[in-house]
Design a protein around this motif. Structure first.
Motif, PDB file in Angstrom:
ATOM      1  N   SER A  13       0.841  -1.206   0.000  1.00 35.10           N
ATOM      2  CA  SER A  13       0.000   0.000   0.000  1.00 35.10           C
ATOM      3  C   SER A  13       0.872   1.251   0.000  1.00 35.10           C
ATOM      4  CB  SER A  13      -0.929   0.013   1.221  1.00 35.10           C
ATOM      5  OG  SER A  13      -1.801  -1.093   1.152  1.00 35.10           O
ATOM      6  N   GLY A  17       0.841   3.433  -3.140  1.00 40.35           N
ATOM      7  CA  GLY A  17       0.296   4.781  -2.901  1.00 40.35           C
ATOM      8  C   GLY A  17       1.256   5.861  -3.376  1.00 40.35           C
ATOM      9  N   HIS A  33      -9.701  -3.498   3.623  1.00 40.39           N
ATOM     10  CA  HIS A  33      -8.792  -2.435   3.161  1.00 40.39           C
ATOM     11  C   HIS A  33      -9.137  -2.006   1.729  1.00 40.39           C
ATOM     12  CE1 HIS A  33      -5.207  -0.092   2.641  1.00 40.39           C
ATOM     13  NE2 HIS A  33      -4.633  -0.939   1.791  1.00 40.39           N
ATOM     14  N   VAL A  37     -10.295   1.644   0.254  1.00 41.99           N
ATOM     15  CA  VAL A  37      -9.544   2.403  -0.770  1.00 41.99           C
ATOM     16  C   VAL A  37     -10.481   2.748  -1.940  1.00 41.99           C
ATOM     17  CG1 VAL A  37      -7.636   2.292  -2.428  1.00 41.99           C
ATOM     18  CG2 VAL A  37      -7.322   1.379  -0.118  1.00 41.99           C
ATOM     19  N   LEU A  42      -6.782   6.215  -0.552  1.00 38.82           N
ATOM     20  CA  LEU A  42      -5.756   5.722   0.385  1.00 38.82           C
ATOM     21  C   LEU A  42      -5.080   6.914   1.055  1.00 38.82           C
ATOM     22  CD1 LEU A  42      -3.882   3.337   1.389  1.00 38.82           C
ATOM     23  CD2 LEU A  42      -2.401   3.902  -0.559  1.00 38.82           C
ATOM     24  N   ARG A  43      -4.993   6.860   2.376  1.00 33.17           N
ATOM     25  CA  ARG A  43      -4.304   7.914   3.138  1.00 33.17           C
ATOM     26  C   ARG A  43      -2.963   7.379   3.612  1.00 33.17           C
ATOM     27  NH1 ARG A  43      -5.060  12.742   7.032  1.00 33.17           N
ATOM     28  NH2 ARG A  43      -5.498  13.612   4.995  1.00 33.17           N
ATOM     29  N   ASP A  51      -2.875  11.964   0.279  1.00 32.92           N
ATOM     30  CA  ASP A  51      -4.070  11.200  -0.069  1.00 32.92           C
ATOM     31  C   ASP A  51      -4.034  10.909  -1.557  1.00 32.92           C
ATOM     32  OD1 ASP A  51      -5.827  11.167   2.425  1.00 32.92           O
ATOM     33  OD2 ASP A  51      -5.212  13.262   2.289  1.00 32.92           O
ATOM     34  N   SER A  53      -5.649   8.134  -4.878  1.00 34.07           N
ATOM     35  CA  SER A  53      -6.813   7.314  -5.239  1.00 34.07           C
ATOM     36  C   SER A  53      -6.447   6.270  -6.290  1.00 34.07           C
ATOM     37  CB  SER A  53      -7.934   8.207  -5.780  1.00 34.07           C
ATOM     38  OG  SER A  53      -8.337   9.118  -4.787  1.00 34.07           O
ATOM     39  N   ALA A  56      -8.375  -0.300  -7.009  1.00 34.12           N
ATOM     40  CA  ALA A  56      -8.155  -1.360  -6.012  1.00 34.12           C
ATOM     41  C   ALA A  56      -9.090  -2.517  -6.278  1.00 34.12           C
ATOM     42  CB  ALA A  56      -8.383  -0.801  -4.607  1.00 34.12           C
ATOM     43  N   LEU A 124       0.169  -1.110   8.009  1.00 32.86           N
ATOM     44  CA  LEU A 124      -1.241  -0.873   7.697  1.00 32.86           C
ATOM     45  C   LEU A 124      -1.948  -0.556   9.006  1.00 32.86           C
ATOM     46  CD1 LEU A 124      -2.966  -0.893   5.134  1.00 32.86           C
ATOM     47  CD2 LEU A 124      -3.594  -3.236   5.680  1.00 32.86           C
ATOM     48  N   GLY A 128      -7.713   1.428   4.543  1.00 27.16           N
ATOM     49  CA  GLY A 128      -7.588   2.690   3.806  1.00 27.16           C
ATOM     50  C   GLY A 128      -6.498   3.611   4.331  1.00 27.16           C
ATOM     51  N   HIS A 129      -5.747   3.167   5.326  1.00 26.01           N
ATOM     52  CA  HIS A 129      -4.747   4.043   5.952  1.00 26.01           C
ATOM     53  C   HIS A 129      -3.451   3.283   6.237  1.00 26.01           C
ATOM     54  CE1 HIS A 129      -3.441   6.344   9.861  1.00 26.01           C
ATOM     55  NE2 HIS A 129      -2.607   6.561   8.852  1.00 26.01           N
TER      56      HIS A 129
END
Ligand SMILES: NC(=O)C1=CN([C@@H]2O[C@H](COP(=O)(O)OP(=O)(O)OC[C@H]3O[C@@H](n4cnc5c(N)ncnc54)[C@H](OP(=O)(O)O)[C@@H]3O)[C@@H](O)[C@H]2O)C=CC1
Ligand SMILES: CC(C)(CO)C(=O)C(=O)O
Length: 306
Positions: A13, A17, A33, A37, A42-43, A51, A53, A56, A124, A128-129
């Motif tokens: 990620s 990212g 996850h 996303v 995804l942060r 941030d 995108s 996914a 992780l 999403g983070h």
């Protein structure tokens, strides 16, 4: 570049990212996850906050891309390779720890295989983070003599275009053995003693044990035809223990969370190569037996040695 990242956990990620700042990236991972996303992007927090995108998905069957980056744990490489074999990629790059991953990929996929090492740190944190815990660099290069050196240059240029410091190396086998010596020393010792990496930077029995494991690994590397000096392996362990003093190794974290470890691809690989080359590896064998014994006792799924 069109990039598919197979194994969008911590490292996948983060790397995916960061690449998504410049390239068309698809993360392949698991829900929740992947669902997060897809819904919110995804942060990334920590070293930098951003941030992004990326696309996914949980299913990469039949996908195609210029590059597939493999970032699953070593025990999932065979499954990843089987899925990638049904797709179409111009190159496949492993950023995993341990040894054996590139050979598994090469046995399945019909594309140049690149070996890589990543010194960045990632975790992780939530769906999403991902937390970026150490900046790090990437080194990559062709795995087999037949693997396209130009593919390595193209991939490195694409990574640099996305602000990921990346170096190309012609001697990835030696570099993976050097990283293996670090992991074979630090990971099981910190996992068994339940200490942070910095405990191995202090003089004492744990530092002595880690150093002995690194030297033994270098001996097996040489028996396997790779020029890795004892001093190089010892110094590398001391440097990483000092520079990551406050971190817990990945194996320590796996054991704490009751999860399967990458012992087979680390100390287990050293033992296998020792057996094949007539070298001896009693320290690696003992460390592997202790971690495998813990995995069995903890009820962690370990199909290879059930
Ligand atoms: N984290 C880090 O900072 C670094 C890690 N590494 C190396 O990178 C590799 C990955 O480590 P890390 O990111 O920490 O591991 P993680 O377990 O966080 O990430 C791997 C992810 O891949 C998923 N996955 C596995 N198989 C599949 C599949 N078939 N389809 C979809 N998703 C799949 C896993 O899901 P599930 O768990 O549900 O199976 C998991 O979410 C390891 O070899 C590690 O040693 C190297 C340098 C730094
Ligand atoms: C380099 C080291 C030992 C850093 O913790 C690592 O790669 C790991 O934990 O797996």
């Amino acid at each position: 570049m069109d990039i598919l990242v197979f194994g969008a956990g911590s490292l996948g990620s983060l790397v995916g990212g960061l690449l998504a700042r410049t390239h068309d990236v698809t993360l392949v991972g698991r829900d929740p996850h992947i669902a997060a996303v897809r819904r919110d992007g995804l942060r990334i927090t920590g070293v930098e906050t951003l941030d992004v995108s990326p696309a996914a998905t949980t299913d990469a069957t039949g996908a195609s891309a210029d590059l597939a980056v493999v970032a699953v744990k070593a025990y999932d490489t065979e499954t990843a390779a089987t899925v990638l074999a049904n797709g179409d990629y111009d190159a496949v790059l492993s950023l995993q720890n341990g040894m054996g991953n590139e050979d598994v990929l090469a046995a399945h996929v019909d594309a140049p295989v690149l070996a890589g090492t990543a010194t960045c740190g990632a975790r992780l944190a939530d769906p999403g983070h991902v937390e970026w815990t150490g900046r790090g660099t990437i080194t990559l290069g062709p795995w087999r003599p037949a693997d396209d050196a130009e593919a390595a240059e193209r991939v490195a240029a694409a990574f640099r275009a996305a602000d990921l410091p990346t170096e190309v190396a012609a001697d990835m086998r030696r570099r993976l053995w050097e990283k293996l010596a670090i992991n074979a020393a630090i990971n099981p010792v910190t996992a068994l003693a339940r200490v942070a990496n910095g405990a191995l930077a202090e003089p004492g029995p744990l530092a002595d044990l880690a150093r002995a494991a690194a030297v033994e690994t270098a001996t097996v590397a040489r028996a396997d035809g790779v020029d890795l000096a004892d001093e190089t392996a010892k110094d590398a362990v001391a440097t990483v223990a000092r520079e990551t003093a406050r971190n817990r190794s990945s194996m320590h974290r796996d054991v704490t969370r009751g999860r399967r470890t990458e012992i087979d691809a680390i100390n287990g690989y050293v033992v296998d190569r020792a057996r094949a080359t007539g070298a001896s590896a009693p320290i690696n064998r003992t460390l592997a037996a202790l971690i495998r014994g813990w995995e069995t006792g903890a009820g962690v799924s370990t199909p290879e040695h059930e």
